[in-house]
Every structure is written in structure tokens, then in C-alpha cells.
Design a protein around this motif. Structure first.
Motif, PDB file in Angstrom:
ATOM      1  N   LYS A  84     -16.764  57.341  65.509  1.00  0.00           N
ATOM      2  CA  LYS A  84     -15.925  57.921  64.503  1.00  0.00           C
ATOM      3  C   LYS A  84     -15.696  59.487  64.587  1.00  0.00           C
ATOM      4  CE  LYS A  84     -15.285  58.221  59.462  1.00  0.00           C
ATOM      5  NZ  LYS A  84     -15.778  58.042  58.221  1.00  0.00           N
ATOM      6  N   ALA A  87     -13.726  60.295  67.618  1.00  0.00           N
ATOM      7  CA  ALA A  87     -12.047  59.757  67.204  1.00  0.00           C
ATOM      8  C   ALA A  87     -11.445  60.922  66.415  1.00  0.00           C
ATOM      9  CB  ALA A  87     -12.097  58.487  66.556  1.00  0.00           C
ATOM     10  N   GLU A  88     -12.247  61.416  65.347  1.00  0.00           N
ATOM     11  CA  GLU A  88     -11.879  62.755  64.640  1.00  0.00           C
ATOM     12  C   GLU A  88     -11.470  64.148  65.455  1.00  0.00           C
ATOM     13  OE1 GLU A  88     -14.385  62.968  61.289  1.00  0.00           O
ATOM     14  OE2 GLU A  88     -13.916  61.015  60.468  1.00  0.00           O
ATOM     15  N   GLN A  91      -8.433  63.250  67.473  1.00  0.00           N
ATOM     16  CA  GLN A  91      -7.187  63.290  66.633  1.00  0.00           C
ATOM     17  C   GLN A  91      -6.823  64.903  66.227  1.00  0.00           C
ATOM     18  OE1 GLN A  91      -8.371  61.044  63.157  1.00  0.00           O
ATOM     19  NE2 GLN A  91      -7.164  59.463  63.759  1.00  0.00           N
TER      20      GLN A  91
END
Length: 149
Positions: A84, A87-88, A91
Motif C-alpha cells: 500500500k 502504491a501511494e 501515485q
């Protein structure tokens, strides 16, 4: 991702690859090619049961963070959180990259702005001749790989 799917993906060895683990391959964009490159240690283009076993042993050791010989709920949660977090970060980088490409500040990236923006090319072109040699590409790949690890 739901917990059972995450656990299945981790235990099957379909964890994300680092840039250092990826190798050049003529079909590198084919689905499954990155996994094949990581697990196919003898380079024959196939994954044997022995190669898969070695990959799973390596993954188990990475997941068993406290080295007690079992993967517990805390270690699964830790792996999930790491995915996670990555992924952040990805982004955020994509958003920052998009803002840098929008050179006229209109909130949109035109084709001209998109194609003109090549910061990795500029970094890789060490001698500034506007061309990338094999040595410059190799050096850039190593820098990216080292930074990813």
C-alpha cells in the motif's frame, strides 16, 4: 486487495519486482514476462518446479520478518502495508510528474508537452550529445536500480 487474494499472490511468488531483478528480454512487455525473468534462474525461458520452489523459499524468508519459521498475521499485515505504501508513493510521483509536464500551467498535458518531457533521457545522456549509447543506458539503469533498492 482483499486479504485472501493478497495472501495467495504473496505465497505464489507474484510479488512486485525491483528494477534490479528485471533483466533485458526481447518479450519483456508480454504478460508474465517479469515473473518469468525473476524466477527462471537458468535462463531457459521456462520455470521448473525447482526454480519455483527456490523463489517461494526466498519469498517466505522475506515475509517471515522475525525469522521464526512461520508467517503470522502481523507479517502479512506488514507486507500488505508495504504494498500500500509503495502504491501511494507511485501515485504521488505520477501526480508530480504530470504537474511538471504541464509547462503552460493550464491543468492539462498536451501531446506536445508530453512528448517534450524526457527527464530520464536527459539524465542518461551523460555526454549531452542528444543520443544514448549502450554504456549510458546501462549506467542509467544501474542508477535507477540502486535507487529502487
Amino acid at each position: 486487495m482483499k486479504r485472501p487474494a493478497l495472501i495467495a499472490a504473496l505465497l505464489l511468488g507474484f510479488a512486485p519486482l525491483s528494477a534490479a531483478q528485471a533483466q533485458d528480454h526481447p518479450n519483456k512487455d508480454m504478460p508474465g514476462q517479469r515473473i518469468l525473468q525473476r524466477i527462471d534462474t537458468n535462463g531457459d525461458g521456462l520455470i521448473s518446479k525447482d526454480e519455483m520452489k527456490v523463489a517461494r523459499e526466498h519469498l517466505f524468508k522475506k515475509l517471515d520478518r522475525n525469522g521464526d519459521g512461520v508467517i503470522d498475521e502481523n507479517e502479512v499485515e506488514s507486507a500488505r502495508q508495504a504494498i500500500k505504501d509503495r502504491a501511494e508513493v507511485a501515485q504521488a510521483r505520477a501526480g508530480n510528474r504530470w504537474r511538471r509536464m504541464d509547462t503552460n500551467g493550464d491543468g492539462k498535458v498536451s501531446e506536445e508537452e508530453f512528448t517534450a518531457s524526457m527527464p530520464l533521457f536527459e539524465i542518461a545522456d551523460r555526454n549531452g550529445d542528444g543520443k544514448l549509447s549502450a554504456n549510458e543506458i546501462a549506467t542509467a539503469r544501474k542508477l535507477v536500480s540502486d535507487r529502487a533498492n
